[in-house]
Design an enzyme around this catalytic site. Structure first.
Site, PDB file in Angstrom:
ATOM      1  CG  HIS A  52       6.647  65.681  77.354  1.00  0.00           C
ATOM      2  ND1 HIS A  52       6.211  66.870  76.814  1.00  0.00           N
ATOM      3  CD2 HIS A  52       6.686  64.806  76.314  1.00  0.00           C
ATOM      4  CE1 HIS A  52       5.989  66.718  75.519  1.00  0.00           C
ATOM      5  NE2 HIS A  52       6.263  65.475  75.190  1.00  0.00           N
ATOM      6  CD  GLU A  54       9.218  69.002  80.807  1.00  0.00           C
ATOM      7  OE1 GLU A  54       9.498  69.918  80.026  1.00  0.00           O
ATOM      8  OE2 GLU A  54       8.989  67.819  80.430  1.00  0.00           O
ATOM      9  CB  CYS A  77       5.236  70.477  75.642  1.00  0.00           C
ATOM     10  SG  CYS A  77       4.060  69.708  76.770  1.00  0.00           S
ATOM     11  CB  CYS A  86       5.155  70.257  80.352  1.00  0.00           C
ATOM     12  SG  CYS A  86       5.305  68.494  79.956  1.00  0.00           S
ATOM     13  CB  THR A 198      23.136  48.172  49.916  1.00  0.00           C
ATOM     14  OG1 THR A 198      23.893  49.310  49.510  1.00  0.00           O
ATOM     15  CG2 THR A 198      23.734  47.595  51.185  1.00  0.00           C
ATOM     16  CG  ASP A 202      26.628  44.068  50.934  1.00  0.00           C
ATOM     17  OD1 ASP A 202      27.374  43.532  50.098  1.00  0.00           O
ATOM     18  OD2 ASP A 202      26.790  45.235  51.346  1.00  0.00           O
ATOM     19  NE  ARG A 209      23.726  40.564  63.590  1.00  0.00           N
ATOM     20  CZ  ARG A 209      23.644  41.320  62.485  1.00  0.00           C
ATOM     21  NH1 ARG A 209      22.488  41.850  62.129  1.00  0.00           N
ATOM     22  NH2 ARG A 209      24.710  41.547  61.741  1.00  0.00           N
ATOM     23  N   GLY A 298      26.284  51.949  49.608  1.00  0.00           N
ATOM     24  CA  GLY A 298      27.547  51.960  48.884  1.00  0.00           C
ATOM     25  C   GLY A 298      28.076  53.343  48.544  1.00  0.00           C
ATOM     26  CB  THR A 303      29.264  59.888  45.573  1.00  0.00           C
ATOM     27  OG1 THR A 303      30.362  59.025  45.944  1.00  0.00           O
ATOM     28  CG2 THR A 303      29.803  61.060  44.755  1.00  0.00           C
TER      29      THR A 303
END
Length: 360
Positions: A52, A54, A77, A86, A198, A202, A209, A298, A303
């Site tokens: 972490h 700290e 933590c 920590c 999808t 596709d 990239r 899609g 939805t």
């Protein structure tokens, strides 16, 4: 609050922001140790989540920590690690005071470190620039409270809110500048979620990239009720470089072949409507230690996510292209103007408009 305290905590926030998206499933936490109003060390959460911030900052400062002040964007933590929590390391370091932006919502730590430090006569101030921590690590706070991943949706639409022509022949609706920003959004996401539909339509790579040389792989989650994903799909190439998790209701020869390829198969029961239960799937994703996802799919799936209140943010790229009535809608039966959205940011990428929304 003194100007020096604000300055130090903002340095901690600035270094945390630079590492955002690289510390999943942990939040990006910044830490500064100062003495006599000067920074003696600073650190941010490691890429693997450990050590972490700290712990790193204390190690960098060495013996200079005695009598120093610490500024950290999240409560240290309380749970143990290789070198102790920590909180314990702070006690051993001789630090005299600590400024914490936000208590850690993780129940293993929540206010336990704050209380322990106070009991050991360390001055603890909580709440300094707290909104900056909340805004930077929204995924962390929301996923812990909901026990589901923080969910962002990325959509590219035409001016009449269509995502594709009727025959799905449109490869790209938006320009290369919008697509580059889309890859930036991918790069700070823990995983990408998509559907078999999808993939079939596709055949995307769903890699990051940002330049022509490097192609980065991040975990992929696929919703595939009937296990229709083609075994030769681009998304299954270079599978040794990424994690691929498929949620399905089917256990058959194809699922065995996908496991042999290196995929993780999660079997799910169908609900009374003969569909996979999205709420149940999202809870399982969270249990797989994934707390932040970017959805690229899609209109029907988008939805469904909206219907089940599973969307936290929307990254919307809008092109001036007009597709027409026969095109595939971004939302089934609705328009974006009918959604309850809060605009976080807006940009222009040449002729494209980009809208970054929080779903209210």
């Amino acid at each position: 609050m003194s100007k020096i305290n604000l300055k130090m905590i903002n340095i901690a926030h600035d270094i945390a922001k630079k590492k955002y998206g690289q510390t999943f499933p942990n939040p990006s936490v910044g830490c500064v140790i100062s003495k006599n109003s000067k920074v003696i060390s600073k650190a941010v959460t490691s890429q693997s989540g450990r050590p972490h911030a700290e712990e790193i900052a204390i190690a960098k400062a060495g013996t200079k920590t005695k009598g120093a002040s610490m500024y950290v964007t999240l409560e240290p933590c309380f749970h143990t690690s290789k070198n102790g929590s920590c909180a314990d390391q702070i006690l051993r370091s001789g630090i005299k005071e600590i400024f914490i932006s936000v208590p850690d919502p993780d129940q293993r730590t929540f206010r336990k470190s704050i209380n322990k430090l106070r009991k050991n006569n360390i001055h603890v101030n909580v709440g300094l620039e707290k909104d900056k921590t909340y805004n930077l690590n929204k995924f962390f706070f929301k996923s812990i409270s909901k026990k589901k991943p923080f969910t962002k949706v990325k959509l590219a639409i035409s001016s009449d809110e269509k995502i594709a022509w009727q025959n799905y022949k449109s490869k790209w609706i938006t320009n290369k500048f919008s697509r580059h920003h889309g890859h930036k959004i991918r790069s700070v996401s823990q995983a990408i979620l998509t559907t078999s539909k999808t993939i079939i339509k596709d055949n995307p790579k769903l890699t990051v990239r940002l330049n022509k040389i490097n192609e980065c792989h991040i975990p992929i989650i696929i919703i595939d009720k009937d296990l229709k994903i083609p075994l030769k799909a681009k998304i299954l190439k270079d599978i040794s470089k990424k994690r691929v998790i498929i949620f399905t209701s089917k256990k058959n020869k194809k699922s065995e072949n996908l496991i042999k390829l290196g995929c993780e198969i999660v079997l799910c029961k169908l609900n009374k409507y003969n569909k996979l239960n999205l709420n149940s799937i999202f809870k399982k994703i969270y249990k797989l230690n994934i707390s932040d996802i970017l959805v690229e799919a899609g209109g029907i799936f988008f939805t469904d996510l909206l219907k089940h209140k599973l969307v936290d943010e929307i990254h919307l790229f809008k092109s001036p292209i007009l597709i027409g009535e026969k095109g595939k809608p971004a939302i089934i039966g609705k328009k974006f103007e009918n959604l309850k959205l809060f605009l976080i940011d807006r940009k222009n990428f040449k002729n494209d408009n980009y809208y970054y929304y929080e779903v209210v």
